[in-house]
Design a protein around this motif. Structure first.
Motif, PDB file in Angstrom:
ATOM      1  N   LEU A  12       0.835  -1.214   0.000  1.00  0.00           N
ATOM      2  CA  LEU A  12       0.000   0.000   0.000  1.00  0.00           C
ATOM      3  C   LEU A  12       0.865   1.257   0.000  1.00  0.00           C
ATOM      4  CD1 LEU A  12      -2.856  -1.009   2.477  1.00  0.00           C
ATOM      5  CD2 LEU A  12      -3.026  -0.679  -0.007  1.00  0.00           C
ATOM      6  N   ARG A  13       1.945   1.210   0.750  1.00  0.00           N
ATOM      7  CA  ARG A  13       2.866   2.348   0.787  1.00  0.00           C
ATOM      8  C   ARG A  13       3.501   2.564  -0.587  1.00  0.00           C
ATOM      9  NH1 ARG A  13       7.989   2.835   4.896  1.00  0.00           N
ATOM     10  NH2 ARG A  13       7.912   5.066   5.022  1.00  0.00           N
ATOM     11  N   HIS A  52      11.238  10.839  -1.831  1.00  0.00           N
ATOM     12  CA  HIS A  52      10.199  10.162  -2.607  1.00  0.00           C
ATOM     13  C   HIS A  52      10.688   8.808  -3.112  1.00  0.00           C
ATOM     14  CE1 HIS A  52       7.679   9.546  -6.325  1.00  0.00           C
ATOM     15  NE2 HIS A  52       6.811   9.509  -5.336  1.00  0.00           N
ATOM     16  N   ARG A  53      11.908   8.768  -3.613  1.00  0.00           N
ATOM     17  CA  ARG A  53      12.475   7.481  -4.058  1.00  0.00           C
ATOM     18  C   ARG A  53      12.618   6.525  -2.875  1.00  0.00           C
ATOM     19  NH1 ARG A  53      15.488  10.978  -7.279  1.00  0.00           N
ATOM     20  NH2 ARG A  53      17.231  10.945  -5.817  1.00  0.00           N
ATOM     21  N   TYR A  54      13.006   7.081  -1.730  1.00  0.00           N
ATOM     22  CA  TYR A  54      13.100   6.251  -0.526  1.00  0.00           C
ATOM     23  C   TYR A  54      11.746   5.643  -0.179  1.00  0.00           C
ATOM     24  CZ  TYR A  54      13.275   4.772   4.282  1.00  0.00           C
ATOM     25  OH  TYR A  54      13.145   4.028   5.412  1.00  0.00           O
ATOM     26  N   LEU A  55      10.675   6.433  -0.247  1.00  0.00           N
ATOM     27  CA  LEU A  55       9.342   5.925   0.069  1.00  0.00           C
ATOM     28  C   LEU A  55       8.936   4.791  -0.867  1.00  0.00           C
ATOM     29  CD1 LEU A  55       7.450   9.272   0.817  1.00  0.00           C
ATOM     30  CD2 LEU A  55       8.182   7.519   2.470  1.00  0.00           C
ATOM     31  N   ILE A  56       9.266   4.932  -2.140  1.00  0.00           N
ATOM     32  CA  ILE A  56       8.973   3.869  -3.106  1.00  0.00           C
ATOM     33  C   ILE A  56       9.792   2.623  -2.767  1.00  0.00           C
ATOM     34  CG2 ILE A  56       9.220   3.177  -5.523  1.00  0.00           C
ATOM     35  CD1 ILE A  56       8.541   6.087  -6.267  1.00  0.00           C
ATOM     36  N   ILE A 106       8.535  -1.171  -1.401  1.00  0.00           N
ATOM     37  CA  ILE A 106       8.903  -2.442  -2.040  1.00  0.00           C
ATOM     38  C   ILE A 106       9.579  -3.362  -1.034  1.00  0.00           C
ATOM     39  CG2 ILE A 106      10.418  -3.506  -3.764  1.00  0.00           C
ATOM     40  CD1 ILE A 106       9.910  -1.031  -5.523  1.00  0.00           C
ATOM     41  N   MET A 107      10.498  -2.806  -0.241  1.00  0.00           N
ATOM     42  CA  MET A 107      11.215  -3.613   0.748  1.00  0.00           C
ATOM     43  C   MET A 107      10.254  -4.217   1.762  1.00  0.00           C
ATOM     44  SD  MET A 107      12.698  -3.831   4.069  1.00  0.00           S
ATOM     45  CE  MET A 107      12.215  -2.258   4.676  1.00  0.00           C
ATOM     46  N   TRP A 108       9.327  -3.394   2.292  1.00  0.00           N
ATOM     47  CA  TRP A 108       8.360  -3.894   3.274  1.00  0.00           C
ATOM     48  C   TRP A 108       7.463  -4.952   2.638  1.00  0.00           C
ATOM     49  CZ3 TRP A 108       6.283  -1.743   8.173  1.00  0.00           C
ATOM     50  CH2 TRP A 108       7.213  -0.944   8.832  1.00  0.00           C
ATOM     51  N   GLY A 109       7.119  -4.750   1.374  1.00  0.00           N
ATOM     52  CA  GLY A 109       6.252  -5.711   0.687  1.00  0.00           C
ATOM     53  C   GLY A 109       6.940  -7.025   0.370  1.00  0.00           C
ATOM     54  N   LEU A 110       8.234  -6.964   0.078  1.00  0.00           N
ATOM     55  CA  LEU A 110       8.958  -8.184  -0.297  1.00  0.00           C
ATOM     56  C   LEU A 110       9.607  -8.919   0.871  1.00  0.00           C
ATOM     57  CD1 LEU A 110      10.770  -7.013  -3.569  1.00  0.00           C
ATOM     58  CD2 LEU A 110       8.780  -8.518  -3.377  1.00  0.00           C
ATOM     59  N   TYR A 155      11.392   1.311  10.741  1.00  0.00           N
ATOM     60  CA  TYR A 155      10.409   2.233  11.338  1.00  0.00           C
ATOM     61  C   TYR A 155      11.115   3.285  12.193  1.00  0.00           C
ATOM     62  CZ  TYR A 155       7.045   4.154  14.561  1.00  0.00           C
ATOM     63  OH  TYR A 155       6.309   5.025  15.307  1.00  0.00           O
ATOM     64  N   TRP A 156      12.017   2.854  13.080  1.00  0.00           N
ATOM     65  CA  TRP A 156      12.687   3.809  13.970  1.00  0.00           C
ATOM     66  C   TRP A 156      13.650   4.716  13.217  1.00  0.00           C
ATOM     67  CZ3 TRP A 156      11.078   5.455  18.410  1.00  0.00           C
ATOM     68  CH2 TRP A 156      10.179   4.674  19.130  1.00  0.00           C
ATOM     69  N   PHE A 157      14.267   4.211  12.161  1.00  0.00           N
ATOM     70  CA  PHE A 157      15.111   5.063  11.319  1.00  0.00           C
ATOM     71  C   PHE A 157      14.282   6.199  10.733  1.00  0.00           C
ATOM     72  CE2 PHE A 157      16.334   6.141   6.968  1.00  0.00           C
ATOM     73  CZ  PHE A 157      17.578   6.707   7.198  1.00  0.00           C
ATOM     74  N   GLU A 158      13.121   5.836  10.180  1.00  0.00           N
ATOM     75  CA  GLU A 158      12.253   6.855   9.595  1.00  0.00           C
ATOM     76  C   GLU A 158      11.763   7.829  10.657  1.00  0.00           C
ATOM     77  OE1 GLU A 158       9.100   4.855   7.579  1.00  0.00           O
ATOM     78  OE2 GLU A 158      10.448   3.990   6.091  1.00  0.00           O
TER      79      GLU A 158
END
Length: 150
Positions: free
Chosen positions: A38-39, A59-63, A67-71, A102-105
């Motif tokens: 979803l992200r 923005h590239r980081y969010l994309i 992908i990382m969270w999804g995979l 999460y904590w990094f962000e």
């Protein structure tokens, strides 16, 4: 009245049910996978809006993070379903990865001062999650679930 139980077919393997702690872990990983995709989708949909609010690198980081969270959770879910012997190791790694990202962000990317108000609650959730995962993986029933000679 003498009721007989149906006899188990001895030629079939005795497939143990997934222990409840692993069901909890499985559902959490499914949730993280869904949130990741979803992200990713939201970051792609907001391509016109997001770069105007944040730098293109964010923005590239969010994309990429979507992908990382999804995979990242997919191999864990596959391993839990198929009782792969390497799954506990991967659970330990990704159980640290998700909260770490999460904590990094939270510490380095979020600019909203109101978002920093609930950090004790999120820290408590992180500690509970890590305690849950590392504690559950030490349970004998959970360890037996992944043994090859079941």
């Amino acid at each position: 009245m003498d009721e007989k139980r149906p006899q188990r077919d001895e030629t079939q393997t005795n497939k143990e049910r997934r222990p409840f702690p692993l069901k909890i872990i499985l559902w959490v990983y499914l949730l993280w996978i869904i949130l990741g995709w979803l992200r990713f989708a939201a970051a792609l949909q907001g391509q016109d809006l997001i770069p105007g609010l944040v730098s293109p690198s964010i923005h590239r980081y969010l994309i990429g993070a979507g992908i990382m969270w999804g995979l990242a959770g997919l191999p864990v879910v596959w391993g839990l379903i198929n009782r792969a012997h390497w799954t506990p190791t991967l659970i330990r790694i990704t159980a640290l990865l998700y909260p770490g990202v999460y904590w990094f962000e939270r510490l380095f990317l979020w600019q909203d001062p109101n978002a920093k108000q609930n950090w004790p609650f999120m820290l408590l959730l992180t500690i509970l999650w890590l305690s849950l995962v590392f504690g559950m993986l030490r349970l004998k029933r959970v360890q037996q679930y992944f043994e090859k000679d079941y």
